[in-house]
Design a protein around this motif. Sequence first.
Motif, mmCIF file in Angstrom:
data_model
loop_
_atom_site.group_PDB
_atom_site.id
_atom_site.type_symbol
_atom_site.label_atom_id
_atom_site.label_comp_id
_atom_site.label_asym_id
_atom_site.label_seq_id
_atom_site.Cartn_x
_atom_site.Cartn_y
_atom_site.Cartn_z
ATOM 1 N N VAL A 1 -61.710 30.225 66.433
ATOM 2 C CA VAL A 1 -60.983 29.232 65.658
ATOM 3 C C VAL A 1 -61.803 27.953 65.783
ATOM 4 C CG1 VAL A 1 -58.825 27.974 65.316
ATOM 5 C CG2 VAL A 1 -58.768 30.310 66.208
ATOM 6 N N LEU A 2 -62.469 27.579 64.696
ATOM 7 C CA LEU A 2 -63.351 26.417 64.703
ATOM 8 C C LEU A 2 -62.646 25.260 64.010
ATOM 9 C CD1 LEU A 2 -66.650 28.233 63.638
ATOM 10 C CD2 LEU A 2 -65.707 27.913 65.937
ATOM 11 N N TYR A 3 -62.428 24.181 64.750
ATOM 12 C CA TYR A 3 -61.739 23.013 64.221
ATOM 13 C C TYR A 3 -62.245 21.785 64.959
ATOM 14 C CZ TYR A 3 -58.720 23.357 68.360
ATOM 15 O OH TYR A 3 -58.251 23.412 69.639
ATOM 16 N N ASP A 4 -61.731 20.626 64.638
ATOM 17 C CA ASP A 4 -62.190 19.377 65.246
ATOM 18 C C ASP A 4 -61.626 19.268 66.663
ATOM 19 O OD1 ASP A 4 -63.124 16.885 65.855
ATOM 20 O OD2 ASP A 4 -62.337 15.915 64.056
ATOM 21 N N VAL A 5 -62.318 19.910 67.604
ATOM 22 C CA VAL A 5 -61.838 19.952 68.988
ATOM 23 C C VAL A 5 -62.045 18.629 69.726
ATOM 24 C CG1 VAL A 5 -62.080 22.448 69.247
ATOM 25 C CG2 VAL A 5 -64.016 20.979 69.800
ATOM 26 N N LYS A 6 -62.859 17.720 69.162
ATOM 27 C CA LYS A 6 -63.148 16.463 69.844
ATOM 28 C C LYS A 6 -62.221 15.322 69.436
ATOM 29 C CE LYS A 6 -67.970 17.473 70.742
ATOM 30 N NZ LYS A 6 -69.338 17.035 70.595
ATOM 31 N N ARG B 1 -59.260 12.849 69.397
ATOM 32 C CA ARG B 1 -58.453 12.299 70.483
ATOM 33 C C ARG B 1 -57.058 12.909 70.500
ATOM 34 N NH1 ARG B 1 -57.349 6.110 70.137
ATOM 35 N NH2 ARG B 1 -57.170 6.975 68.086
ATOM 36 N N ASP B 2 -56.537 13.135 71.681
ATOM 37 C CA ASP B 2 -55.194 13.682 71.894
ATOM 38 C C ASP B 2 -54.989 15.030 71.193
ATOM 39 O OD1 ASP B 2 -54.492 11.450 73.448
ATOM 40 O OD2 ASP B 2 -53.891 10.328 71.651
ATOM 41 N N ASN B 3 -56.061 15.818 71.107
ATOM 42 C CA ASN B 3 -56.011 17.147 70.488
ATOM 43 C C ASN B 3 -55.514 17.067 69.036
ATOM 44 O OD1 ASN B 3 -56.684 19.814 70.758
ATOM 45 N ND2 ASN B 3 -54.723 20.423 71.629
ATOM 46 N N GLY B 4 -55.861 15.969 68.357
ATOM 47 C CA GLY B 4 -55.413 15.730 66.983
ATOM 48 C C GLY B 4 -55.949 16.706 65.962
ATOM 49 N N GLY B 5 -57.050 17.374 66.274
ATOM 50 C CA GLY B 5 -57.621 18.345 65.338
ATOM 51 C C GLY B 5 -56.710 19.531 65.088
ATOM 52 N N THR B 6 -55.800 19.785 66.004
ATOM 53 C CA THR B 6 -54.904 20.930 65.829
ATOM 54 C C THR B 6 -53.940 20.725 64.671
ATOM 55 O OG1 THR B 6 -53.326 20.069 67.450
ATOM 56 C CG2 THR B 6 -55.017 21.583 68.262
ATOM 57 N N LYS B 7 -53.767 19.485 64.228
ATOM 58 C CA LYS B 7 -52.863 19.197 63.116
ATOM 59 C C LYS B 7 -53.249 19.994 61.867
ATOM 60 C CE LYS B 7 -51.503 15.403 60.061
ATOM 61 N NZ LYS B 7 -51.681 13.987 59.771
ATOM 62 N N TRP B 8 -54.552 20.158 61.620
ATOM 63 C CA TRP B 8 -55.026 20.803 60.398
ATOM 64 C C TRP B 8 -55.256 22.300 60.565
ATOM 65 C CZ3 TRP B 8 -54.037 17.699 56.635
ATOM 66 C CH2 TRP B 8 -54.083 16.328 56.858
ATOM 67 N N VAL B 9 -55.135 22.821 61.790
ATOM 68 C CA VAL B 9 -55.335 24.256 62.015
ATOM 69 C C VAL B 9 -54.330 25.061 61.195
ATOM 70 C CG1 VAL B 9 -55.263 26.085 63.757
ATOM 71 C CG2 VAL B 9 -56.412 23.947 64.267
ATOM 72 N N LYS B 10 -53.176 24.508 60.940
ATOM 73 C CA LYS B 10 -52.153 25.196 60.141
ATOM 74 C C LYS B 10 -52.628 25.474 58.715
ATOM 75 C CE LYS B 10 -48.513 23.153 62.869
ATOM 76 N NZ LYS B 10 -47.491 22.140 62.971
ATOM 77 N N ASP B 11 -53.684 24.765 58.274
ATOM 78 C CA ASP B 11 -54.246 25.027 56.946
ATOM 79 C C ASP B 11 -54.967 26.368 56.888
ATOM 80 O OD1 ASP B 11 -53.208 22.704 55.981
ATOM 81 O OD2 ASP B 11 -55.110 21.622 55.892
ATOM 82 N N LEU B 12 -55.280 26.929 58.044
ATOM 83 C CA LEU B 12 -55.791 28.302 58.114
ATOM 84 C C LEU B 12 -54.556 29.207 58.056
ATOM 85 C CD1 LEU B 12 -58.376 27.703 60.962
ATOM 86 C CD2 LEU B 12 -58.935 28.225 58.571
ATOM 87 N N ARG B 13 -53.900 29.179 56.900
ATOM 88 C CA ARG B 13 -52.554 29.741 56.768
ATOM 89 C C ARG B 13 -52.442 31.209 57.130
ATOM 90 N NH1 ARG B 13 -51.960 26.641 51.442
ATOM 91 N NH2 ARG B 13 -52.804 28.551 50.620
ATOM 92 N N THR B 14 -53.400 32.026 56.722
ATOM 93 C CA THR B 14 -53.299 33.451 57.009
ATOM 94 C C THR B 14 -53.363 33.695 58.509
ATOM 95 O OG1 THR B 14 -54.312 33.963 54.882
ATOM 96 C CG2 THR B 14 -54.267 35.725 56.519
ATOM 97 N N TRP B 15 -54.380 33.113 59.174
ATOM 98 C CA TRP B 15 -54.495 33.280 60.625
ATOM 99 C C TRP B 15 -53.286 32.657 61.322
ATOM 100 C CZ3 TRP B 15 -54.897 29.560 64.493
ATOM 101 C CH2 TRP B 15 -55.064 30.086 65.783
ATOM 102 N N TRP B 16 -52.876 31.473 60.870
ATOM 103 C CA TRP B 16 -51.773 30.769 61.510
ATOM 104 C C TRP B 16 -50.508 31.618 61.511
ATOM 105 C CZ3 TRP B 16 -51.168 26.896 64.691
ATOM 106 C CH2 TRP B 16 -49.900 26.354 64.882
ATOM 107 N N ARG B 17 -50.199 32.233 60.378
ATOM 108 C CA ARG B 17 -48.975 33.033 60.276
ATOM 109 C C ARG B 17 -49.042 34.297 61.124
ATOM 110 N NH1 ARG B 17 -48.879 32.038 53.938
ATOM 111 N NH2 ARG B 17 -47.807 30.042 53.958
ATOM 112 N N LYS B 18 -50.245 34.863 61.250
ATOM 113 C CA LYS B 18 -50.397 36.123 61.984
ATOM 114 C C LYS B 18 -50.564 35.926 63.487
ATOM 115 C CE LYS B 18 -52.330 38.629 58.112
ATOM 116 N NZ LYS B 18 -52.132 40.056 58.063
ATOM 117 N N ALA B 19 -51.271 34.860 63.906
ATOM 118 C CA ALA B 19 -51.570 34.707 65.334
ATOM 119 C C ALA B 19 -51.514 33.276 65.840
ATOM 120 C CB ALA B 19 -52.952 35.287 65.637
ATOM 121 N N GLY B 20 -51.727 32.306 64.991
ATOM 122 C CA GLY B 20 -51.855 30.919 65.429
ATOM 123 C C GLY B 20 -50.595 30.274 65.950
ATOM 124 N N ARG B 21 -49.466 30.607 65.359
ATOM 125 C CA ARG B 21 -48.202 29.999 65.798
ATOM 126 C C ARG B 21 -47.946 30.227 67.274
ATOM 127 N NH1 ARG B 21 -44.659 32.447 61.048
ATOM 128 N NH2 ARG B 21 -45.260 30.984 59.437
#
Length: 170
Positions: A59-64, A66-86
Amino acid sequence: MKLTHSLALTLPLASSWAMAADLTVKFELPQLNVAEYHKPYVAAWIERPDGSVASTLSVLYDVKKRDNGGTKWVKDLRTWWRKAGRDATLPMDGVSGATRPAGMQTLTYPAARNGIDKLPAGDYKLVLEVAREAGGREVVHLPFTLPAKGKVEAKAAGKEEVGAVSLAIQ
């Protein structure tokens, strides 16, 4: 817009096996001519025939951010998010990584990583999902069958957010 592409690949079956080979995924992130370009978020995983996730590879996202803010957009990986990300706690050790710039990217997974070597013989799909903030989203499927005997290769191509995609087991 969701685009999906598939390419079938079959391998000989054996009664028992252990994947003693690396799995390599190569994919092209095109440089898009848009006003606001963001590096895309990318998820790569292996799916069982029933669509369930056998293993999340990356899962490649903006890991740097601040305050783990990059995780906000991980939900845009909708297929992965629904299957495993949640159900995942980010960052995922050994799985999460930084976004990548435009160009060819290579991700290599040793056989023992994420339980890949423990997968039973059968049919699977490598799934690559790419999504950009203020951009589009695309999913590419590369079906394959385990056990892998010798070198295995599969190729497909996206249309907008991802270019050529290849899978190699060797």
